[in-house]
Design an enzyme around this catalytic site. Structure first.
Site, PDB file in Angstrom:
ATOM      1  N   ASP A  69       0.991  -1.191   0.053  1.00 60.47           N
ATOM      2  CA  ASP A  69      -0.118  -0.060  -0.131  1.00 60.47           C
ATOM      3  C   ASP A  69       0.921   1.326  -0.171  1.00 60.47           C
ATOM      4  OD1 ASP A  69       0.910  -0.885   2.641  1.00 60.47           O
ATOM      5  OD2 ASP A  69      -0.571   0.727   3.552  1.00 60.47           O
ATOM      6  N   GLU A 134      -0.179  -1.242   5.920  1.00 59.44           N
ATOM      7  CA  GLU A 134       0.789  -0.536   6.758  1.00 59.44           C
ATOM      8  C   GLU A 134       0.868   0.944   7.015  1.00 59.44           C
ATOM      9  OE1 GLU A 134       4.672   1.000   8.150  1.00 59.44           O
ATOM     10  OE2 GLU A 134       3.837   1.620   6.296  1.00 59.44           O
ATOM     11  N   GLU A 163      11.634  -0.852   4.503  1.00 58.51           N
ATOM     12  CA  GLU A 163      11.333   0.354   4.578  1.00 58.51           C
ATOM     13  C   GLU A 163      12.605   1.209   4.018  1.00 58.51           C
ATOM     14  OE1 GLU A 163       8.560   1.876   5.222  1.00 58.51           O
ATOM     15  OE2 GLU A 163       7.309   0.119   5.877  1.00 58.51           O
TER      16      GLU A 163
HETATM   17 ZN   LIG Z   1       6.766   2.191   3.971  1.00 54.84          ZN
END
Ligand SMILES: [Zn+2]
Length: 376
Positions: A69, A134, A163
């Site tokens: 997402d 997330e 990330e």
């Molecule tokens: Zn992220």
């Protein structure tokens, strides 16, 4: 477009997967991963689609973790190109999710493809834990997948989260922990009345100010070698009726603390209460913890990442715990070593989000280097 990682990243960016939508991203991943021997399981919780893909049954288990997402693009007219039509300009790939974190997911898949081709009989197992929840409230994503895995005794030894951890070059920073995050909603009660009759009112704004000042300048701790000092920030103050001749009856304040491992949530709550009580306020306060702090000390995963980054970029990476929370907060409590390693985070959540095209293959090589160090 020559790089397999670049191609896959573009394919994912072209799918407008604003939380909690996945927009078909996970179907693309499933097709690629099944082709190299992953068992793929789709886990749906409410409106969120999650993917647990695993290759092998033996331990140890290295799981790549990430999210399909993205945050909303914001005003489309302020983008130089369509956020959901990937475009390369001057060596940069633009699109929503380019840095956070569709490029990482593409790099995980291509790293696995090359690794499996070269080491079809690798030791242990590889997994991908992918969620489409997330960026928002994160209650039906990684946390639920981890609960499912725990319930059936499936244990992650090393979690590598994609990330965007890097500051100016891919691999210059990896995150080996995160601060805790705790939110408070404070309501200070007073007595409403006419501004011209001060003896008949009790002004909650006047009462709040010195107490908030004390909270804002309080030193909660000094941090430690892995964590910066705990920080306190007020995010909202609301009070008043909108007219100039009424003293309001209450004031509402929202604040957040990002806290180190030097302090715990209980101490924060107690200290806050002591400061508010010192000012003799009439108040109600509600706390919510959005993440506990965690730290992965030097171990196999950190060492493998440091070596792979050095090999493929020449950079001596630095370990940091700054920045926002991530899904690592849900994985770390299982005892897994957790590390975040992804592209440069300069443009994340902004207009014209981008990633350096050259960094895609570097990141894929680094991920493969970590697989080689841990699973051969
Ligand atoms: Zn992220």
């Amino acid at each position: 477009m020559s790089s397999a990682t670049l191609k896959l990243a573009c394919d994912l960016i072209a799918r407008p997967s604003i939380t909690p939508e996945d927009a078909g991203c996970q179907d693309v991943l499933i097709e690629r991963l099944r082709a190299i021997g992953f068992e793929c399981e789709t886990l749906i919780f409410d409106d969120v689609t999650n993917l647990w893909a695993r290759r092998g049954n033996a331990g140890p288990l290295l799981a790549f973790a990430g999210h399909t997402d993205v945050v909303p693009p914001g005003p489309l007219e302020q983008w130089d190109s369509d956020p959901f039509q990937p475009e390369i300009r001057d060596g940069l790939l633009y699109g929503r999710g380019a840095a956070d974190m569709k490029s990482s997911i593409a790099a995980m898949v291509t790293a696995c493809e090359r690794f499996v081709e070269q080491h079809p009989d690798h030791t242990g197992s590889i997994a991908l834990l992918i969620t489409s929840d997330e960026e928002a409230i994160a209650i039906n994503g990684t946390v639920k997948v981890i609960e499912t895995l725990e319930a059936r005794g499936e244990k992650i030894d090393w979690a590598l989260i994609g990330e965007p951890s890097s500051r100016s070059q891919v691999g210059d920073v990896v995150k080996n922990g995160r601060r805790g995050s705790i939110n408070a909603k404070l309501v200070i009660n007073g007595v409403q009345g006419h501004v011209a009759y001060p003896h008949k009112v009790d002004n909650p704004i006047h009462r709040a100010m010195p107490a908030l000042h004390d909270l804002a300048r309080h030193e909660w701790d000094q941090g430690n070698s892995f964590f910066p000092p705990t920080s306190f920030q007020i995010s909202n103050i609301n009070s008043g009726t909108g007219v100039s001749n009424v003293v309001p009856g209450h004031a509402e304040v929202l604040f957040n603390l990002r806290y180190s491992t030097e302090i715990d949530a209980h101490q924060i709550i107690e200290t806050t209460r002591a400061i508010l009580d010192k000012h003799e306020l009439d108040y109600d306060i509600n706390w919510s913890i959005s993440g506990y702090p965690f730290l992965t000390p030097q171990g196999e995963l950190v060492i493998a990442a440091q070596q792979a980054i050095k090999q493929h970029t020449g950079i001596t990476t630095s370990l940091e715990t700054s920045g926002g929370t991530s899904d690592g907060r849900f994985i770390a409590p299982t005892g897994a070593q957790v590390l975040e390693l992804g592209p440069v985070n300069e443009s994340i959540h902004k207009l014209n989000e981008y990633v350096n095209v050259e960094d895609l293959d570097k990141l894929s090589d680094i991920y493969q280097g970590i697989l080689e160090r841990l699973l051969t």
